[in-house]
Motif scaffolding. Structure first.
Motif, short mmCIF file in Angstrom:
data_model
loop_
_atom_site.label_atom_id
_atom_site.label_comp_id
_atom_site.label_asym_id
_atom_site.label_seq_id
_atom_site.Cartn_x
_atom_site.Cartn_y
_atom_site.Cartn_z
N MET A 117 117.40 141.18 33.14
CA MET A 117 118.55 140.69 33.88
C MET A 117 119.28 139.63 33.08
SD MET A 117 118.69 138.77 37.61
CE MET A 117 118.47 137.11 36.96
N ASN A 118 120.59 139.77 32.99
CA ASN A 118 121.40 138.77 32.32
C ASN A 118 121.83 137.69 33.31
OD1 ASN A 118 121.84 139.84 29.54
ND2 ASN A 118 122.61 141.59 30.67
N ILE A 119 122.06 136.49 32.81
CA ILE A 119 122.64 135.43 33.62
C ILE A 119 123.82 134.85 32.86
CG2 ILE A 119 120.47 134.92 34.76
CD1 ILE A 119 120.18 132.46 33.02
N HIS A 120 124.66 134.07 33.56
CA HIS A 120 125.83 133.49 32.93
C HIS A 120 125.47 132.31 32.03
CE1 HIS A 120 128.86 135.90 34.91
NE2 HIS A 120 128.35 135.63 36.10
N TYR A 146 121.90 128.06 14.50
CA TYR A 146 121.52 129.15 15.41
C TYR A 146 120.03 129.03 15.69
CZ TYR A 146 120.43 133.80 17.19
OH TYR A 146 119.98 134.84 17.97
N LEU A 147 119.65 129.25 16.97
CA LEU A 147 118.25 129.20 17.33
C LEU A 147 118.00 130.16 18.49
CD1 LEU A 147 115.50 127.78 16.84
CD2 LEU A 147 116.18 126.09 18.55
N SER A 148 116.97 130.97 18.37
CA SER A 148 116.63 131.89 19.46
C SER A 148 115.14 132.17 19.47
CB SER A 148 117.40 133.20 19.34
OG SER A 148 116.97 133.94 18.20
N ILE A 149 114.67 132.60 20.64
CA ILE A 149 113.29 133.08 20.80
C ILE A 149 113.38 134.40 21.55
CG2 ILE A 149 111.01 132.63 21.77
CD1 ILE A 149 111.67 129.64 21.66
N PHE A 150 112.70 135.41 21.07
CA PHE A 150 112.74 136.71 21.73
C PHE A 150 111.44 137.46 21.49
CE2 PHE A 150 114.57 137.10 17.51
CZ PHE A 150 113.98 138.24 16.99
N ALA A 151 111.22 138.48 22.30
CA ALA A 151 110.02 139.30 22.17
C ALA A 151 110.27 140.43 21.18
CB ALA A 151 109.63 139.87 23.53
N ASP A 152 109.41 140.54 20.18
CA ASP A 152 109.48 141.62 19.20
C ASP A 152 108.35 142.60 19.49
OD1 ASP A 152 109.23 143.24 16.88
OD2 ASP A 152 110.35 141.76 15.74
N ILE A 201 120.65 133.92 28.00
CA ILE A 201 119.28 134.16 28.44
C ILE A 201 119.21 135.52 29.13
CG2 ILE A 201 117.47 133.44 30.05
CD1 ILE A 201 118.21 130.56 29.55
N VAL A 202 118.20 136.29 28.74
CA VAL A 202 117.93 137.59 29.36
C VAL A 202 116.52 137.54 29.92
CG1 VAL A 202 117.78 140.08 29.04
CG2 VAL A 202 119.44 138.76 27.72
N ILE A 203 116.38 137.90 31.22
CA ILE A 203 115.09 137.84 31.89
C ILE A 203 114.48 139.24 31.96
CG2 ILE A 203 113.87 137.00 33.95
CD1 ILE A 203 115.56 134.87 32.55
N ASP A 204 113.16 139.31 31.82
CA ASP A 204 112.44 140.58 31.95
C ASP A 204 112.54 141.06 33.40
OD1 ASP A 204 110.69 142.69 32.02
OD2 ASP A 204 108.97 141.60 31.21
N ASP A 205 113.16 142.22 33.60
CA ASP A 205 113.31 142.77 34.96
C ASP A 205 111.97 142.95 35.67
OD1 ASP A 205 116.05 142.86 34.74
OD2 ASP A 205 116.11 144.96 34.09
N ASN A 206 110.94 143.27 34.91
CA ASN A 206 109.63 143.53 35.51
C ASN A 206 108.96 142.26 36.05
OD1 ASN A 206 109.53 146.38 34.89
ND2 ASN A 206 109.28 145.79 32.76
N ALA A 207 109.51 141.10 35.70
CA ALA A 207 108.92 139.84 36.15
C ALA A 207 109.75 139.15 37.24
CB ALA A 207 108.75 138.89 34.96
N LEU A 208 110.82 139.79 37.68
CA LEU A 208 111.71 139.15 38.65
C LEU A 208 111.02 138.89 39.99
CD1 LEU A 208 115.07 141.02 37.97
CD2 LEU A 208 114.48 138.67 37.37
N PHE A 209 109.99 139.65 40.30
CA PHE A 209 109.29 139.46 41.58
C PHE A 209 108.68 138.07 41.70
CE2 PHE A 209 105.93 140.74 38.73
CZ PHE A 209 104.80 140.05 39.17
N ASP A 248 108.16 130.17 30.81
CA ASP A 248 108.14 129.86 32.24
C ASP A 248 109.00 130.82 33.06
OD1 ASP A 248 106.42 127.80 31.77
OD2 ASP A 248 107.87 126.19 32.08
N ILE A 249 110.12 131.28 32.47
CA ILE A 249 111.03 132.14 33.24
C ILE A 249 110.88 133.62 32.87
CG2 ILE A 249 112.72 130.29 33.54
CD1 ILE A 249 114.44 131.62 31.38
N ASP A 250 109.85 133.95 32.10
CA ASP A 250 109.61 135.35 31.69
C ASP A 250 110.83 135.94 31.00
OD1 ASP A 250 106.90 135.92 32.73
OD2 ASP A 250 107.81 135.51 34.67
N ALA A 251 111.36 135.22 30.04
CA ALA A 251 112.56 135.67 29.33
C ALA A 251 112.21 136.71 28.26
CB ALA A 251 113.28 134.49 28.70
N GLU A 252 113.17 137.58 28.02
CA GLU A 252 113.10 138.47 26.86
C GLU A 252 113.85 137.86 25.69
OE1 GLU A 252 114.67 142.23 28.08
OE2 GLU A 252 112.81 142.85 29.05
N LEU A 253 114.84 137.03 26.01
CA LEU A 253 115.64 136.37 24.98
C LEU A 253 116.15 135.04 25.50
CD1 LEU A 253 117.43 136.30 22.34
CD2 LEU A 253 119.20 137.44 23.71
#
Length: 386
Positions: A1-4, A108-114, A212-220, A187-192
Motif C-alpha cells: 500500500m502506498n501513502i502520501h 539519497y537514502l532508502s531501505i527496502f526488501a531485496d 513509503i510503501v507498506i506490505d499489503d500482507n501486514a496491513l491487518f 515497525d510499520i512493515d514497510a517494503e520501501l
C-alpha cells in the motif's frame, strides 16, 4: 500500500527524523487562516501516489499566499498526468505546502526488501534529487545488506557512511538517522522507505521528500497506517479486488483472465502475450476461492468495458472445478453475460464441471482441453491475429 508524502513525513517526524515545517491543504479556502512569512519561500506539492510530479508542474516554489491559492485552485480536484501515472492521471485531493530549505548537498537514502538477496538493503548515495535512476548508474552509491536475523547494528550505518565524506559530528547524526529510519521500516512493515532528497545543511539532515510503501500482507496489524489509505489514488477495480481477497492488476489489453494461483496466472499471461494477445488483467482467485469470490472476480471483469473475451484457466485442487463451473453459470444468468468465455478445467471434479458447462443454454462458454488451444481461441475471439 502506498501513502502520501505528507503522511510519510508524519511518520518520519515521529521517529525523530527532521522534516521542514509544513501543512496540508484540501480546500483553497483553508489558506485564508494561514500566515505566510514575508521574504520566506515555500514549496507547494500535489499529493498523489506517483513520482515525477515536478515534470508536470506539480511541485512549485512560492512566496506569497496568493501564489499558494493559485496553485491550489489550479490542481485541487483535478487530474495530473506525470511520466509515472496511468494515462488518465491521478486525482489531486490534497496539496502539501512546506518551508523551502537549502543545504550543502542533496543526498539519497532508502531501505527496502531485496527478495533475491533475502535481506533488507540500505542504499545511500551522494547523488540525491530528481533523476536518481541516472545517478545510480555511476559509482556514487553504497549498498548495505542488513541480515534479517541479526537486525540493524551500527556497523551497517558506518558501512553506509562510505558513500559520504562527513565530519565526525555529521557522521554520528547520520548513524542515528539511519538507525531511526530502519526502526520505522520494521515497525510499520514497510517494503520501501525512501528519502529523496535528504539534504545536508551542514549542522543536520532534513527529509525534503519521502516515499513509503507498506506490505499489503501486514496491513491487518497496522491500524494506524491503514487509516492513511487513499482509495481515490487506487484503481477502482484493484481496490474492489483487494477488499475481496483477490489478486487483481489492471492491464492494457482486452483478454480477461480468471486463474487460480499466481504462478499459473503469470505463465498464462506470458503465453498469451507470446501468441500476440493482450491481457486486460492479472487475476488470481487464489486456492481458497469460494463460489462467491469467483463471482466477485467475474463482476470485476464485467465492469471493464475493454474486455472482449474471458479466459478461465483452472487447475482444480482445493478449488474444485465444479465450484468454478457453478459460479460461471450463476454469473452468466444473473448478468445476462454474453461475451465469449473460454474455459480450461483440469483436476478435481473436472468431468462434472464440463458436463455442467456443456449443457449451458446461452452457448457462450467454450470448453478446451489444452492451454495452447485455449489461448489460440481467446486471441481469435478478441479479434487479434495469431
Amino acid at each position: 500500500m502506498n501513502i502520501h508524502e505528507y503522511q510519510a513525513k508524519k511518520l518520519l517526524k515521529h521517529y525523530s527524523i527532521n522534516i521542514p515545517k509544513g501543512f496540508i491543504v484540501t480546500d483553497a479556502k483553508q489558506l485564508d487562516n494561514i500566515f505566510f512569512e514575508k521574504d520566506k519561500s515555500y514549496i507547494a506539492k500535489v499529493q498523489i501516489h506517483a513520482g515525477a510530479r515536478n515534470k508536470a508542474g506539480g511541485v512549485q516554489k512560492i512566496s506569497t499566499k496568493q501564489e499558494a491559492i493559485g496553485f491550489c485552485q489550479k490542481f485541487l480536484g483535478r487530474r495530473i498526468v506525470t511520466p509515472q501515472t496511468p494515462k488518465g492521471g491521478k486525482v489531486v485531493s490534497a496539496i502539501y505546502i512546506e518551508e523551502a530549505l537549502n543545504g550543502n548537498q542533496e543526498l539519497y537514502l532508502s531501505i527496502f526488501a531485496d527478495k533475491n538477496k533475502q535481506c533488507n538493503i540500505a542504499l545511500a548515495s551522494k547523488e540525491g534529487g530528481i533523476d536518481i535512476q541516472d545517478a545510480f548508474k555511476k559509482s556514487t552509491s553504497n549498498i548495505v545488506c542488513i541480515d534479517p536475523l541479526l537486525g540493524f547494528a551500527q556497523f551497517y550505518a558506518k558501512k553506509a557512511l562510505c558513500a559520504f565524506n562527513f565530519k565526525k559530528e555529521q557522521a554520528n547524526k547520520f548513524i542515528t538517522l539511519l538507525s531511526n529510519l530502519f526502526r520505522l521500516y520494521k515497525d510499520i512493515d514497510a517494503e520501501l522507505v525512501e528519502i529523496n532528497p535528504l539534504i545536508d545543511t551542514g549542522y543536520d539532515f532534513f527529509a525534503l521528500d519521502a516515499k513509503i510503501v507498506i506490505d499489503d500482507n501486514a496491513l491487518f496489524r497496522q491500524d494506524e497506517v491503514l487509516s492513511y489509505r487513499d482509495i481515490l489514488q487506487e484503481e477502482p477495480l484493484e481496490y474492489q479486488a483487494s477488499q475481496n481477497n483477490l489478486n487483481y492488476v489492471k492491464l492494457d489489453g482486452n483478454i480477461a483472465m480468471v486463474v487460480n494461483g499466481a504462478g499459473l496466472a503469470m505463465a498464462c499471461l506470458d503465453t498469451i502475450e507470446d501468441y500476440g494477445g493482450k491481457c486486460a488483467n492479472f487475476l488470481d482467485i487464489k486456492g481458497s476461492a469460494t463460489k462467491e469470490s469467483i463471482i466477485k472476480a467475474l463482476e470485476i471483469i464485467y465492469q471493464d468495458s475493454r474486455v472482449k473475451v474471458v479466459f478461465v484457466n483452472i487447475i482444480g485442487g482445493i478449488v474444485r472445478c465444479d465450484i468454478v463451473a457453478n459460479a460461471l453459470l450463476d454469473f452468466c444468468d444473473t448478468y445476462n453475460f454474453s461475451l465469449p468465455i473460454v474455459a480450461r478445467l483440469e483436476g478435481a471434479n473436472k468431468n462434472e464441471a464440463i458436463d455442467m458447462l456443456s449443457t449451458f443454454k446461452k452457448g457462450n462458454i467454450a470448453i478446451v482441453k489444452t492451454l495452447k488451444e485455449g489461448i489460440e481461441k481467446v486471441i481469435l475471439s478478441a479479434g487479434e491475429k495469431l
